[in-house]
Design a protein around this motif. Structure first.
Motif, PDB file in Angstrom:
ATOM      1  N   THR A 275     -24.349 -22.242 -64.647  1.00 57.02           N
ATOM      2  CA  THR A 275     -24.958 -22.963 -65.785  1.00 57.02           C
ATOM      3  C   THR A 275     -24.175 -24.220 -66.183  1.00 57.02           C
ATOM      4  O   THR A 275     -23.673 -24.333 -67.307  1.00 57.02           O
ATOM      5  CB  THR A 275     -25.107 -22.050 -67.019  1.00 57.02           C
ATOM      6  OG1 THR A 275     -23.800 -21.603 -67.447  1.00 57.02           O
ATOM      7  CG2 THR A 275     -25.987 -20.870 -66.726  1.00 57.02           C
ATOM      8  N   ASN A 292     -35.948 -29.096 -71.285  1.00 59.03           N
ATOM      9  CA  ASN A 292     -36.607 -27.847 -70.901  1.00 59.03           C
ATOM     10  C   ASN A 292     -36.528 -27.581 -69.392  1.00 59.03           C
ATOM     11  O   ASN A 292     -36.321 -26.436 -68.974  1.00 59.03           O
ATOM     12  CB  ASN A 292     -38.066 -27.857 -71.354  1.00 59.03           C
ATOM     13  CG  ASN A 292     -38.201 -27.600 -72.843  1.00 59.03           C
ATOM     14  OD1 ASN A 292     -37.369 -26.921 -73.447  1.00 59.03           O
ATOM     15  ND2 ASN A 292     -39.243 -28.135 -73.453  1.00 59.03           N
ATOM     16  N   THR A 294     -34.211 -28.639 -67.442  1.00 58.65           N
ATOM     17  CA  THR A 294     -32.809 -28.321 -67.180  1.00 58.65           C
ATOM     18  C   THR A 294     -32.550 -26.837 -67.411  1.00 58.65           C
ATOM     19  O   THR A 294     -31.938 -26.157 -66.578  1.00 58.65           O
ATOM     20  CB  THR A 294     -31.886 -29.150 -68.097  1.00 58.65           C
ATOM     21  OG1 THR A 294     -32.164 -30.534 -67.921  1.00 58.65           O
ATOM     22  CG2 THR A 294     -30.415 -28.887 -67.790  1.00 58.65           C
ATOM     23  N   LEU A 295     -33.028 -26.342 -68.528  1.00 63.00           N
ATOM     24  CA  LEU A 295     -32.871 -24.917 -68.836  1.00 63.00           C
ATOM     25  C   LEU A 295     -33.622 -24.047 -67.837  1.00 63.00           C
ATOM     26  O   LEU A 295     -33.151 -22.970 -67.449  1.00 63.00           O
ATOM     27  CB  LEU A 295     -33.376 -24.634 -70.255  1.00 63.00           C
ATOM     28  CG  LEU A 295     -32.517 -25.187 -71.396  1.00 63.00           C
ATOM     29  CD1 LEU A 295     -33.288 -25.113 -72.711  1.00 63.00           C
ATOM     30  CD2 LEU A 295     -31.210 -24.405 -71.505  1.00 63.00           C
ATOM     31  N   SER A 300     -27.535 -26.330 -68.301  1.00 57.90           N
ATOM     32  CA  SER A 300     -27.519 -26.451 -69.761  1.00 57.90           C
ATOM     33  C   SER A 300     -27.571 -27.923 -70.143  1.00 57.90           C
ATOM     34  O   SER A 300     -26.721 -28.709 -69.702  1.00 57.90           O
ATOM     35  CB  SER A 300     -26.247 -25.803 -70.323  1.00 57.90           C
ATOM     36  OG  SER A 300     -26.194 -25.942 -71.724  1.00 57.90           O
ATOM     37  N   CYS A 463     -28.910 -31.863 -62.009  1.00 55.50           N
ATOM     38  CA  CYS A 463     -28.571 -30.434 -62.046  1.00 55.50           C
ATOM     39  C   CYS A 463     -28.056 -29.949 -60.698  1.00 55.50           C
ATOM     40  O   CYS A 463     -27.022 -29.265 -60.610  1.00 55.50           O
ATOM     41  CB  CYS A 463     -29.801 -29.621 -62.446  1.00 55.50           C
ATOM     42  SG  CYS A 463     -30.359 -29.862 -64.151  1.00 55.50           S
ATOM     43  N   TYR A 531     -38.912 -22.150 -63.741  1.00 61.75           N
ATOM     44  CA  TYR A 531     -38.135 -20.996 -64.178  1.00 61.75           C
ATOM     45  C   TYR A 531     -38.309 -19.811 -63.225  1.00 61.75           C
ATOM     46  O   TYR A 531     -37.350 -19.084 -62.928  1.00 61.75           O
ATOM     47  CB  TYR A 531     -38.573 -20.596 -65.584  1.00 61.75           C
ATOM     48  CG  TYR A 531     -37.873 -19.385 -66.135  1.00 61.75           C
ATOM     49  CD1 TYR A 531     -36.579 -19.468 -66.644  1.00 61.75           C
ATOM     50  CD2 TYR A 531     -38.513 -18.133 -66.146  1.00 61.75           C
ATOM     51  CE1 TYR A 531     -35.930 -18.350 -67.140  1.00 61.75           C
ATOM     52  CE2 TYR A 531     -37.872 -17.011 -66.646  1.00 61.75           C
ATOM     53  CZ  TYR A 531     -36.581 -17.125 -67.136  1.00 61.75           C
ATOM     54  OH  TYR A 531     -35.945 -16.019 -67.633  1.00 61.75           O
TER      55      TYR A 531
END
Length: 548
Positions: A275, A292, A294-295, A300, A463, A531
């Motif tokens: 993370t 969003n 990124t999450l 993070s 990321c 996700y």
């Protein structure tokens, strides 16, 4: 004294007025020599003759200990009194032919040139070397009202030196973050001539640790020269990599689609396990969506733009994204990018609509004079503007026209020139490190119907670049590279590929969902699928073509 061959790699021009408080000139000089300075010019604009001679004499004594030659700025009498290797003169100083008569055939004479005509005259007058500048604006010389050459203008002058034997250094606004851009970007367009070295004043003289400053600069110049001599740009020599970022290998037999997919899968797992914190100086239109996504992939997000804040945050982040869609925090961008370079963090630059206005073009040039991006990502109009190509026009943030005839060639050439990974997004995505080109053919037509899809792609590149750095350091000895400040550890080409591939595959799956009725529902579905995306799905869907 007999003529000597000079090493112009790190050419220190002295300036006692620029020393930091409490730093002695002779102490600073010796430390800089220990760091790798190869040539010293004594420049004293305000000293009387006696003081100048004494400074030059003591400077030569110290330089002789390290076998580093000394030149004198302008003053032939000081050169003759001290017995230095030669002189450097400007356009308004003693004419070069007269200077040659006065100092003899064996002394070195360098001449400052600002344009093609001055360079031609320097060649005709048989200068031993030229100092090309100014490249960028600098505090140590008055550049007000003067057009700076930049890397491209420097390269045009270098073309004139082909087969002349005249050496060349660049001067003006050069520092650690923008040095790779200068060295690669100034390779001359016709004959591929390159600089023999760089002339540095404030980046060493103003440093509290001149040995470290000189060593860091020397490492980049030496690495560039090794790469120019090697048929394989990415050959490893003695533990030092000749590329602007560490790579794992480029063996054609091993670097396959299956290998790439496996490594992307590895980075997906690294992101979720580690993370990393991703600082994003991005445009206000997309901040929420960028956070969003990124999450969604396991990183993070933080959206800090204040110069003091980004300075303090830099050591802790995994990567930095600078997207100047709305340019209202330029100082923060300057600080964030430079600190990313200093702290060896992947720096992703998204020059949104860079070709649309003169303000955006000038801002991009100013930012790139402050720092060196690891990855540059853009659509056809943005990459076209960066490459100075007329094939694709800009219409606001969008591209107009049919696109590049050979997009692979565009990204490959720009990657070499900018010493960065180049990502060209569109119906098909092209990614290059200057050595090879990766074509990715995943994606959904809905991406062009939602605001900020390109910005989100930049976010995911940041990321996965962070993940690539983490993965590399987990597998290797970080101490080996701790003094190689120009290197970003990790395979940044792989990070860029992973970011684009994950984003485009997720977009395909989102577009196929029965609950997606158009761009609005697609936007939400895209975050869900990022996700839920699995390595197995990437393996099944990835459309990759590797071009050498």
């Amino acid at each position: 004294m007999p003529r000597i061959q000079l090493d112009y790699s790190i050419y220190l021009v002295t300036g006692r007025e620029l020393l930091p408080p409490g730093k002695d000139y002779y102490e600073s000089l010796e430390e800089s020599l220990q760091g790798g300075v190869t040539l010293v010019q004594v420049r004293e604009k305000n000293a009387d003759t006696g003081e100048f001679i004494e400074v030059a004499r003591r400077t030569k004594q110290i330089c002789d200990k390290y076998n580093v030659p000394v030149l004198i700025n302008d003053r032939i009498d000081v050169h003759l009194a001290v017995g230095t290797a030669g002189i450097h003169i400007g356009q308004t100083d003693c004419p070069l032919p007269l200077a040659r008569q006065l100092i003899g055939p064996d002394a070195i004479i360098g001449l400052s040139v600002r344009n093609l005509n001055e360079c031609k005259r320097a060649i005709e007058q048989k200068a031993d070397y030229i100092g090309i500048g100014t490249v960028w604006r600098t505090e140590s010389k008055d550049t007000k009202g003067r057009k700076c050459l930049g890397p491209d203008g420097t390269g045009e002058i270098l073309d004139l030196l082909h087969d002349t034997g005249v050496q060349a250094v660049a001067i003006g606004g050069i520092h650690l973050p923008n040095l790779p851009q200068l060295l690669h970007g100034s390779i001359s367009p016709k004959y591929s001539n390159s600089l023999d070295g760089i002339a540095i004043i404030s980046d060493i003289v103003s440093s509290k640790n001149p040995r470290e400053s000189a060593s860091n600069l020397r490492e980049i110049v030496d690495s560039f020269k090794r790469a120019r001599k090697s048929l394989n740009q990415y050959q490893v020599k003695g533990g030092v990599f000749d590329s602007p970022f560490v790579i794992e290998h480029r063996n054609k037999n091993e670097f396959t689609n299956d290998y790439l997919i496996k490594r992307v899968e590895d980075l997906m797992n690294v992101l979720k396990d580690e993370t990393p914190l991703i600082n994003q100086l991005t445009n206000k239109v997309v901040m929420n969506d960028s956070a969003n996504v990124t999450l969604a992939v396991g990183a993070s997000p933080i959206m800090s733009t204040n110069p003091r804040d980004v300075y303090d945050l830099s050591p802790a982040i995994g990567a930095c994204l600078i997207n100047f869609g709305t340019i209202d925090d330029k100082e923060g961008m300057q600080v964030a990018g430079r600190q990313a370079n200093v702290n060896k963090k992947p720096l992703i630059f998204d020059p949104v609509a860079v070709g649309a206005t003169s303000f955006r073009r000038e801002t991009a040039q100013e930012l790139l004079a402050h720092w060196q991006p690891t990855v540059i990502k853009g659509n056809a109009a943005e990459i076209g503007a960066m490459a100075e190509s007329s094939e694709v026009a800009s219409r606001g943030v969008d591209a107009a026209g049919s696109g590049f005839k050979d997009p692979g060639s565009i990204v490959k050439q720009l990657a070499k020139k900018r010493a960065a990974i180049i990502v060209l997004t569109g119906p098909e995505d092209y990614i290059s490190d200057g050595n090879l080109v990766i074509k990715l053919s995943n994606g959904s037509h809905y991406l062009e119907k939602i605001t900020g899809s390109g910005c989100q792609a930049g976010t995911l590149i940041a990321c996965f670049s962070a993940a690539s750095k983490i993965d590399y350091l987990n597998k290797n000895n970080e101490e080996l590279f701790e003094n190689k400040s120009q290197l970003v550890q990790g395979d940044m080409l792989l990070g860029a590929i992973a970011g684009i591939l994950v984003y485009t595959v997720a977009s395909e799956i989102a577009a196929e969902r029965s609950d997606v009725k158009g761009p609005g529902t697609f936007r939400s579905a895209l975050i869900d699928e990022l996700y839920n995306l699995t390595p197995e799905t990437i393996s099944q869907r990835a459309k990759i073509e590797i071009r050498y």
